[in-house]
Design a protein around this motif. Structure first.
Motif, mmCIF file in Angstrom:
data_model
loop_
_atom_site.group_PDB
_atom_site.id
_atom_site.type_symbol
_atom_site.label_atom_id
_atom_site.label_comp_id
_atom_site.label_asym_id
_atom_site.label_seq_id
_atom_site.Cartn_x
_atom_site.Cartn_y
_atom_site.Cartn_z
ATOM 1 N N UNK A 31 0.886 -1.156 0.000
ATOM 2 C CA UNK A 31 0.000 0.000 0.000
ATOM 3 C C UNK A 31 0.926 1.208 0.000
ATOM 4 N N UNK A 32 1.211 1.713 -1.208
ATOM 5 C CA UNK A 32 2.186 2.814 -1.364
ATOM 6 C C UNK A 32 1.526 3.841 -2.280
ATOM 7 N N UNK A 33 0.433 4.419 -1.787
ATOM 8 C CA UNK A 33 -0.360 5.291 -2.650
ATOM 9 C C UNK A 33 0.347 6.610 -2.935
ATOM 10 N N UNK A 34 -0.019 7.196 -4.054
ATOM 11 C CA UNK A 34 0.697 8.383 -4.551
ATOM 12 C C UNK A 34 0.789 9.472 -3.490
ATOM 13 N N UNK A 35 2.007 10.009 -3.358
ATOM 14 C CA UNK A 35 2.295 11.165 -2.488
ATOM 15 C C UNK A 35 2.034 10.837 -1.016
ATOM 16 N N UNK A 36 2.035 9.547 -0.681
ATOM 17 C CA UNK A 36 1.886 9.146 0.730
ATOM 18 C C UNK A 36 3.275 9.045 1.364
ATOM 19 N N UNK A 37 3.315 8.824 2.654
ATOM 20 C CA UNK A 37 4.606 8.650 3.339
ATOM 21 C C UNK A 37 5.358 7.455 2.743
#
Ligand code: HGY
Ligand code: MN
Ligand code: MN
Ligand code: MN
Length: 413
Positions: A31-37
């Motif tokens: 779970x590495x969604x755009x512009x996330x930490x």
């Protein structure tokens, strides 16, 4: 004595494991969604690996990340290779990351062999390819190829986050990457990606040469009814948007794909306001993802979605607004670049097949400004946008070897 550049399979697989740990989910996905930490951590790791190898790193105003290896003629527009690092909320560890890390491995293999290509080569991690947190998708490659991004400043994500704030934080999180304008001359673009479909695996073919990508369109349907008490509101008094939504979705799902095998219609998200167990909803919003290889069919299916929603909304004395949140016309890739990939596969005595991509990719927009094409590798059961997504290590390495040969050929032109 010139060394022959070789993909270091162990290093590539190690990188894939390292990136899969960033945003890892308990079920084995990411779970590495755009512009996330998590997205920022992955970008940071790639940037650090690049700086350790002496490459230079840049980013632009939409947070596309560029890793540059100079060529003998620095004045020439670079060849770009890459993909994306952002993922679906319950995504797989290979969608995007495989292409980006294979591209980085190509740079490392050239560096290890001290091969100086004629052109500079830039590895790109395009920003927000998925579009699942902040629609539309392929924001990075759209901005890079001239889409006006002014309207994006007000976008609020599905999690309520402000795109502008998250984007600013993402750029600030990588101060080592020099900021440069979005968009520049590019001599060519090659993207490696998992097929996200079953055919290569089923046909025991290690390489797909992608000749075109089908069109994609996203709609957001908001149906307004009248909130009311679940216990006291009789049928004749109800204006229930949930009933209209369910009826419309059912009608679409039992007509569109069964009658047109090339069509894809997906309702991936539905929400009700206020979303209370004992209140008839005031409104219901759902998304529609449409795909088709022919533009006129995509137009016809969109018209059908609008007509069916209107009819079911009418039947419930509700009203509806339908907004197009993404429109990505399909396109064919460049025959010369397709040939470069086919020659690369043949030089490695690999079987390959030409194919059209059902999924959209950044290559589709880059193809508007430079000769572009894609390499597919098989993924297990064709599964993607699913935590069980898997690529055989040997297939990942074979794909990287084809990308290396194709890159050497394209960068010498
Ligand atoms: O949705 C797509 O086609 C891409 O995988 N993001
Ligand atoms: Mn992808
Ligand atoms: Mn994807
Ligand atoms: Mn893609």
């Amino acid at each position: 004595m010139t060394l022959v550049p070789e993909i270091n399979g162990e290093r590539l697989l190690g990188r894939l494991d390292a990136f899969a740990r960033i945003g890892a989910t308990p079920a084995g996905g990411v779970n590495r969604q755009a512009f996330s930490i998590e997205d920022r951590s992955a970008r940071r790791l790639l940037a650090q690996l690049a700086l350790m190898r002496g490459f230079t790193i840049f980013q632009d105003g939409i947070a596309n990340l560029f890793i540059r290896r100079e060529g003998s003629d620095a004045a020439l527009p670079p060849l770009m290779i890459g993909s994306h690092l952002d993922s679906q909320p319950t995504g797989g560890r290979f969608d995007g990351a495989l292409g980006t890390l294979c591209a980085f491995e190509v740079l490392e293999a050239l560096e290890d062999a001290m091969i100086e290509a004629r052109r500079p080569i830039e590895v790109v991690a395009w920003a927000n390819e998925e579009g699942s947190r902040f629609a539309p998708g392929v924001m990075g490659s759209m901005a890079f190829t001239g889409t006006d991004t002014a309207a994006w400043k007000s976008i609020v994500g599905v999690d309520g986050a402000s795109l502008a704030t998250e984007l600013e934080a993402t750029i600030a999180a990588l101060p080592e990457a020099r900021l440069r304008p979005t968009g520049m001359p590019v001599s060519g673009y090659i993207e490696l990606h998992i097929e996200q479909g079953p055919s290569l695996e089923k046909e025991l073919t290690p390489i797909g040469v992608v000749t075109a990508v089908q069109g994609t369109r996203w709609l957001e349907v908001c149906i307004e009814g009248s909130a009311g008490h679940a216990g006291t509101t009789g049928l004749s008094y109800r204006r229930d948007p949930m009933v209209a939504a369910i009826a419309a979705i059912h009608r679409l799902q039992t007509t569109i794909m069964p009658l047109d095998a090339s069509a894809r219609l997906t309702v991936g998200r539905i929400s009700a306001q206020p979303g209370s167990i004992n209140a008839i909803p005031q409104s219901v919003t759902f998304t529609v993802d449409l795909r088709h290889p022919q533009l006129e069919r995509l137009d016809a299916i969109e018209a059908e979605v609008r007509a069916v929603c209107a009819a079911e909304v009418d039947g419930q004395h509700c009203s509806a607004t339908i907004r197009r949140s993404f429109d990505m016309p399909g396109a064919a890739f460049c025959p010369d670049m397709i040939k470069i990939i086919e020659d690369a596969a043949e030089s490695l005595e690999l079987t390959y097949k030409r194919m059209i991509s059902g999924a959209f990719h950044d290559a589709l927009f880059i193809a508007r400004v430079a000769p572009a094409a894609m390499i597919f590798v098989p993924c297990r059961d064709g599964l993607s946008h699913n935590e069980a997504e898997y690529v055989e290590p040997a297939d990942a390495i074979i794909g990287a070897r084809v990308l290396l040969q194709a890159t050497i050929a394209a960068a010498s032109r």
